[in-house]
Design a protein around this motif. Structure first.
Motif, PDB file in Angstrom:
ATOM      1  N   VAL A  32      18.699  -8.772 -60.455  1.00 27.75           N
ATOM      2  CA  VAL A  32      17.410  -9.056 -59.867  1.00 27.75           C
ATOM      3  C   VAL A  32      16.889 -10.225 -60.591  1.00 27.75           C
ATOM      4  N   PRO A  33      16.597 -11.309 -59.730  1.00 25.83           N
ATOM      5  CA  PRO A  33      15.736 -12.439 -60.374  1.00 25.83           C
ATOM      6  C   PRO A  33      14.534 -11.864 -61.259  1.00 25.83           C
ATOM      7  N   GLY A  34      14.228 -12.259 -62.307  1.00 33.02           N
ATOM      8  CA  GLY A  34      12.936 -11.918 -63.050  1.00 33.02           C
ATOM      9  C   GLY A  34      13.305 -10.998 -64.215  1.00 33.02           C
ATOM     10  N   VAL A  35      14.531 -10.360 -64.161  1.00 28.99           N
ATOM     11  CA  VAL A  35      15.061  -9.520 -64.797  1.00 28.99           C
ATOM     12  C   VAL A  35      15.398 -10.272 -66.251  1.00 28.99           C
ATOM     13  N   ALA A  36      15.112 -10.431 -67.195  1.00 28.23           N
ATOM     14  CA  ALA A  36      15.616 -11.089 -68.386  1.00 28.23           C
ATOM     15  C   ALA A  36      16.737 -10.492 -69.178  1.00 28.23           C
ATOM     16  N   ASP A  37      16.368  -9.218 -69.428  1.00 31.28           N
ATOM     17  CA  ASP A  37      17.237  -8.294 -70.133  1.00 31.28           C
ATOM     18  C   ASP A  37      16.937  -6.926 -69.809  1.00 31.28           C
ATOM     19  N   LEU A  38      17.928  -5.890 -70.373  1.00 30.90           N
ATOM     20  CA  LEU A  38      17.518  -4.455 -70.213  1.00 30.90           C
ATOM     21  C   LEU A  38      17.461  -3.890 -71.737  1.00 30.90           C
ATOM     22  N   GLY A  39      16.804  -2.951 -71.622  1.00 29.83           N
ATOM     23  CA  GLY A  39      16.662  -1.971 -72.983  1.00 29.83           C
ATOM     24  C   GLY A  39      15.257  -2.513 -73.998  1.00 29.83           C
ATOM     25  N   GLY A  40      14.914  -1.399 -74.743  1.00 29.73           N
ATOM     26  CA  GLY A  40      13.527  -1.583 -75.285  1.00 29.73           C
ATOM     27  C   GLY A  40      13.897  -2.262 -76.659  1.00 29.73           C
ATOM     28  N   ASP A  41      12.716  -2.545 -77.400  1.00 24.74           N
ATOM     29  CA  ASP A  41      13.020  -3.283 -78.666  1.00 24.74           C
ATOM     30  C   ASP A  41      14.352  -2.900 -79.581  1.00 24.74           C
ATOM     31  N   VAL A  42      14.246  -1.542 -79.901  1.00 25.81           N
ATOM     32  CA  VAL A  42      15.206  -0.948 -80.743  1.00 25.81           C
ATOM     33  C   VAL A  42      16.472  -1.503 -80.049  1.00 25.81           C
ATOM     34  N   ALA A  43      16.896  -1.047 -78.751  1.00 29.46           N
ATOM     35  CA  ALA A  43      18.151  -1.310 -78.442  1.00 29.46           C
ATOM     36  C   ALA A  43      18.538  -2.706 -78.391  1.00 29.46           C
ATOM     37  N   ARG A  44      17.667  -3.753 -78.074  1.00 25.44           N
ATOM     38  CA  ARG A  44      17.828  -4.943 -78.060  1.00 25.44           C
ATOM     39  C   ARG A  44      18.217  -5.184 -79.660  1.00 25.44           C
ATOM     40  N   PHE A  45      17.601  -4.935 -80.483  1.00 29.36           N
ATOM     41  CA  PHE A  45      17.697  -5.216 -81.972  1.00 29.36           C
ATOM     42  C   PHE A  45      19.180  -4.563 -82.338  1.00 29.36           C
ATOM     43  N   PHE A  46      19.391  -3.724 -82.284  1.00 36.16           N
ATOM     44  CA  PHE A  46      20.945  -3.008 -82.496  1.00 36.16           C
ATOM     45  C   PHE A  46      21.943  -3.958 -81.631  1.00 36.16           C
ATOM     46  N   ASN A  47      21.639  -4.223 -80.419  1.00 34.34           N
ATOM     47  CA  ASN A  47      22.619  -5.027 -79.754  1.00 34.34           C
ATOM     48  C   ASN A  47      22.884  -6.612 -80.557  1.00 34.34           C
ATOM     49  N   VAL A  79      14.668   0.407 -68.460  1.00 30.20           N
ATOM     50  CA  VAL A  79      13.597  -0.084 -69.296  1.00 30.20           C
ATOM     51  C   VAL A  79      14.211  -1.620 -69.244  1.00 30.20           C
ATOM     52  N   VAL A  80      13.350  -2.677 -68.782  1.00 35.26           N
ATOM     53  CA  VAL A  80      13.208  -3.773 -68.529  1.00 35.26           C
ATOM     54  C   VAL A  80      12.661  -4.898 -69.421  1.00 35.26           C
ATOM     55  N   VAL A  81      13.135  -6.152 -69.506  1.00 33.13           N
ATOM     56  CA  VAL A  81      12.379  -7.314 -70.060  1.00 33.13           C
ATOM     57  C   VAL A  81      12.270  -8.323 -69.004  1.00 33.13           C
ATOM     58  N   LEU A  82      11.175  -8.658 -68.548  1.00 38.83           N
ATOM     59  CA  LEU A  82      10.803  -9.590 -67.654  1.00 38.83           C
ATOM     60  C   LEU A  82      10.818 -10.987 -68.030  1.00 38.83           C
ATOM     61  N   ALA A  83      11.216 -11.955 -67.106  1.00 38.41           N
ATOM     62  CA  ALA A  83      11.314 -13.406 -67.587  1.00 38.41           C
ATOM     63  C   ALA A  83       9.721 -13.525 -67.486  1.00 38.41           C
ATOM     64  N   ALA A  84       9.195 -14.610 -68.291  1.00 37.15           N
ATOM     65  CA  ALA A  84       7.868 -15.038 -68.115  1.00 37.15           C
ATOM     66  C   ALA A  84       7.578 -15.868 -66.822  1.00 37.15           C
ATOM     67  N   GLY A  85       6.351 -15.509 -66.571  1.00 39.74           N
ATOM     68  CA  GLY A  85       5.897 -15.990 -65.166  1.00 39.74           C
ATOM     69  C   GLY A  85       6.304 -15.313 -63.954  1.00 39.74           C
ATOM     70  N   THR A  86       6.934 -14.003 -63.847  1.00 41.37           N
ATOM     71  CA  THR A  86       7.352 -13.422 -63.037  1.00 41.37           C
ATOM     72  C   THR A  86       6.123 -12.305 -62.456  1.00 41.37           C
TER      73      THR A  86
END
Length: 123
Positions: A32-47, A79-86
Motif C-alpha cells: 500500500v502506498p504510504g506504508v513505510a514499514d510494519l511493526g512497532g518500535d521494539v519489533a523494528r529495533f530487533f529487526n 502495526v504500521v509506520v506511515l510515510a511522512a506527508g500521507t
C-alpha cells in the motif's frame, strides 16, 4: 495456531494457520502506498539488530502483523509506520481494503482488519 477453516468433509479437513494469514496480510499491507514499514518500535529495533548480524530475513515476513483464525473467519491486527506527508485515514483505509481482499482471495472470511499507526517515517 492452526484452526479449521472449512470444517470436515468426506475427504478430510482443511486448516490454515495464523502464520499463513499473517504472511498474506503483511505482503498486502507493505504494497500500500504510504506504508513505510510494519511493526512497532521494539519489533523494528530487533529487526535492525538482526540485520546487523546477517539475519536480515528473520521475522520480516510477518513483522507487525498478528491474526486470529477461527472457524474460517479471520481478524487481522497490523502495526504500521506511515510515510511522512500521507493522510492517515486514506492509508489506513487502503490497508484495510487491500488486506481484506488479499486474505479473502484465499477463501477466508475477514471479520476485521485493525490498523495501529505506530510511527511516521520522516526523511
Amino acid at each position: 495456531m492452526t484452526e479449521p477453516t472449512g470444517g470436515t468433509t468426506a475427504n478430510g479437513s482443511t486448516t490454515v494457520s495464523s502464520e499463513v494469514v499473517e504472511k498474506i496480510a503483511a505482503a498486502a499491507a507493505r504494497a500500500v502506498p504510504g506504508v513505510a514499514d510494519l511493526g512497532g518500535d521494539v519489533a523494528r529495533f530487533f529487526n535492525s539488530v538482526l540485520d546487523k548480524v546477517g539475519l536480515d530475513t528473520v521475522g520480516d515476513a510477518t513483522r507487525g502483523v498478528s491474526a486470529q483464525v477461527k472457524d474460517g473467519t479471520v481478524t487481522v491486527n497490523i502495526v504500521v509506520v506511515l510515510a511522512a506527508g500521507t493522510v492517515v485515514a486514506e492509508v489506513t483505509g487502503a490497508v484495510q481494503t487491500t488486506v481484506t481482499e488479499a486474505v479473502q482471495s484465499y477463501g477466508l472470511r475477514v471479520i476485521a482488519v485493525n490498523v495501529n499507526v505506530d510511527d511516521i517515517a520522516i526523511g
